[in-house]
Design a protein around this motif. Structure first.
Motif, PDB file in Angstrom:
ATOM      1  N   SER A   4       0.705  -1.111  -0.050  1.00 38.51           N
ATOM      2  CA  SER A   4      -0.044  -0.005   0.140  1.00 38.51           C
ATOM      3  C   SER A   4       0.798   1.333  -0.047  1.00 38.51           C
ATOM      4  N   GLY A   5       2.197   1.146   0.646  1.00 38.16           N
ATOM      5  CA  GLY A   5       3.071   2.325   0.657  1.00 38.16           C
ATOM      6  C   GLY A   5       3.422   2.592  -0.665  1.00 38.16           C
ATOM      7  N   ASP A   6       3.827   1.670  -1.556  1.00 42.31           N
ATOM      8  CA  ASP A   6       4.265   1.898  -2.991  1.00 42.31           C
ATOM      9  C   ASP A   6       3.080   2.425  -3.639  1.00 42.31           C
ATOM     10  N   GLU A   7       1.684   1.980  -3.570  1.00 41.79           N
ATOM     11  CA  GLU A   7       0.555   2.314  -4.235  1.00 41.79           C
ATOM     12  C   GLU A   7       0.437   4.108  -3.904  1.00 41.79           C
ATOM     13  N   TYR A   8       0.626   4.534  -2.699  1.00 40.22           N
ATOM     14  CA  TYR A   8       0.634   5.706  -2.052  1.00 40.22           C
ATOM     15  C   TYR A   8       1.572   6.813  -2.995  1.00 40.22           C
ATOM     16  N   VAL A   9       2.725   6.403  -2.878  1.00 45.63           N
ATOM     17  CA  VAL A   9       4.093   6.950  -3.387  1.00 45.63           C
ATOM     18  C   VAL A   9       3.762   7.121  -4.992  1.00 45.63           C
ATOM     19  N   LEU A  10       3.239   5.864  -5.635  1.00 42.21           N
ATOM     20  CA  LEU A  10       2.977   5.964  -6.950  1.00 42.21           C
ATOM     21  C   LEU A  10       2.008   7.060  -7.664  1.00 42.21           C
ATOM     22  N   ASN A  11       0.841   6.985  -6.810  1.00 40.83           N
ATOM     23  CA  ASN A  11      -0.122   7.971  -7.193  1.00 40.83           C
ATOM     24  C   ASN A  11       0.274   9.432  -6.805  1.00 40.83           C
TER      25      ASN A  11
END
Length: 297
Positions: free
Chosen positions: A98-105
Motif C-alpha cells: 500500500s505504501g508503494d501505491e501511495y507514492v506511485l499515485n
C-alpha cells in the motif's frame, strides 16, 4: 549544456540516500537501514562537461505518527512538484504494498517525466528482476526504467546521460566543484545522528535529534560541541551508556567521518539532553533543521 532538478521519491528504506551518494561520488546524505533516516531535503550535485543535475533526496513517504512525520511527508510532496524529473526508487526485493501505491499515485500527478529505478537487484535473480519490471510497467507509463544496485553498481553513465536528455538547456546552477548545498552545521549534525542510528535500537534512534552548539576552527583542527536530544530520561541513560561507553562509541565513529568531511583534525564533545515530545513541536522541529525547516511552509 543541460541542467535541472531531479527528485528521488519512494518508501523508507528504498535506497534513495545510498543512490544519491553513489550518483555524486561523495557522501552527502546519511545512510541507515532504519526507517525515516532522512528527515529533510538533501541535495547532491552532479556536474560534467555536458550537464549539471541537482538530485534531491526526500524523506521516505510513510504513515505519519507525529508532527515531524507529517512535515516530512509534506516536504516530500512539495519537492516532487518543483523538479524536472522524478526518480521513483523502489526496493525490488520486497513485495508491492500500500505504501508503494501511495507514492506511485503521488508521482503520477506531478506532471513531469517519472523514471522507475528498480533498486537492490543484487538481492534478486534475473527472472525476478524482469517480472518486477513488467509488473511495475503495468501500473504506470514510466518515461524510463533502470534496474540497478545503488550499493554495488560502480557506474551510472546510462542513467545520467538519459536523465540529462530530459532536462532543459541551461548553464550551471551551482559552481562545478560543489557536490552539496547543505549547510555545514547541518551536515555535521547529520553525521552524528547517523552514528546514533547505527549504535542504538528500538525507539531511541527515532526520538533523537542533534544540534551543534559551537564550532571553532583553528589552524590545525576544528573543535565541535554538539548536543544529542532525546525525549525521555530512560533514552538519555541508554544514549550515555554505562560509564559513558555508548556516547564515547558514537563520538569515535562520528569523528572519523567528520574529519573526512572537514578535511582537518576534529575534537568532538557530545552532550545528551532531554527535550520532551520535541517531535510534536513545530518550533523544535524547525530549530533542529528537520521536516522542511529551510523551505517555506
Amino acid at each position: 549544456m543541460r541542467s535541472g532538478f531531479v527528485a528521488l521519491a519512494g518508501r523508507p528504506n528504498a535506497g534513495k540516500s545510498t543512490l544519491i551518494n553513489s550518483l555524486v561520488g561523495e557522501k552527502v546524505a546519511i545512510v541507515s537501514p532504519k526507517a525515516q533516516t532522512t528527515r529533510s531535503e538533501i541535495r547532491g550535485i552532479y556536474t560534467d562537461e555536458d550537464c549539471q543535475i541537482v538530485f534531491t533526496d526526500t524523506p521516505g513517504i510513510h504513515k505519519a505518527k507525529d508532527r515531524l512525520g507529517t512535515r516530512m511527508n509534506k516536504e516530500s510532496a512539495d519537492v516532487i512538484q518543483g523538479v524536472d524529473v522524478i526518480y521513483l526508487v523502489v526496493d525490488g526485493s520486497v513485495p508491492f504494498g500500500s505504501g508503494d501505491e501511495y507514492v506511485l499515485n503521488m508521482v503520477k500527478n506531478a506532471g513531469v517525466p517519472v523514471f522507475l529505478l528498480l533498486n537492490k537487484i543484487d538481492k534478486m535473480d534475473q527472472e525476478k528482476v524482469m517480472a518486477n519490471l513488467s509488473s511495475w510497467q503495468k501500473r504506470f507509463d514510466f518515461a524510463e526504467f533502470f534496474p540497478l544496485s545503488a550499493k554495488f553498481d560502480k557506474s551510472f553513465h546510462d542513467l545520467i546521460k538519459t536523465t540529462a536528455s530530459y532536462l532543459p538547456e541551461g548553464g550551471l546552477l551551482y559552481p562545478a566543484d560543489v557536490v552539496s548545498d547543505g549547510a555545514e552545521n547541518f551536515r555535521i549534525a547529520e553525521i552524528i545522528r547517523e552514528k546514533v542510528l547505527e549504535c542504538t535500537e528500538q525507539e531511541v534512534p527515532h526520538a533523537t535529534a542533534v544540534k551543534i552548539e559551537s564550532k571553532k576552527y583553528s589552524r590545525k583542527a576544528c573543535d565541535i560541541e554538539a548536543v544529542i536530544l532525546v525525549e525521555k530520561e530512560g533514552q538519555k541513560a541508554i544514549m550515555i551508556g554505562k560509564g559513558g561507553t555508548m556516547l564515547k562509541k558514537i563520538g569515535i565513529l562520528a569523528r572519523k567521518d567528520l574529519e573526512k568531511l572537514l578535511d582537518t583534525h576534529v575534537y568532538l564533545t557530545l552532550f545528551v539532553r532531554v527535550e520532551k515530545e520535541w517531535r510534536s513541536k513545530d518550533a523544535r522541529i524547525s530549530e533542529y533543521g528537520y521536516g522542511g525547516a529551510f523551505r517555506e511552509e
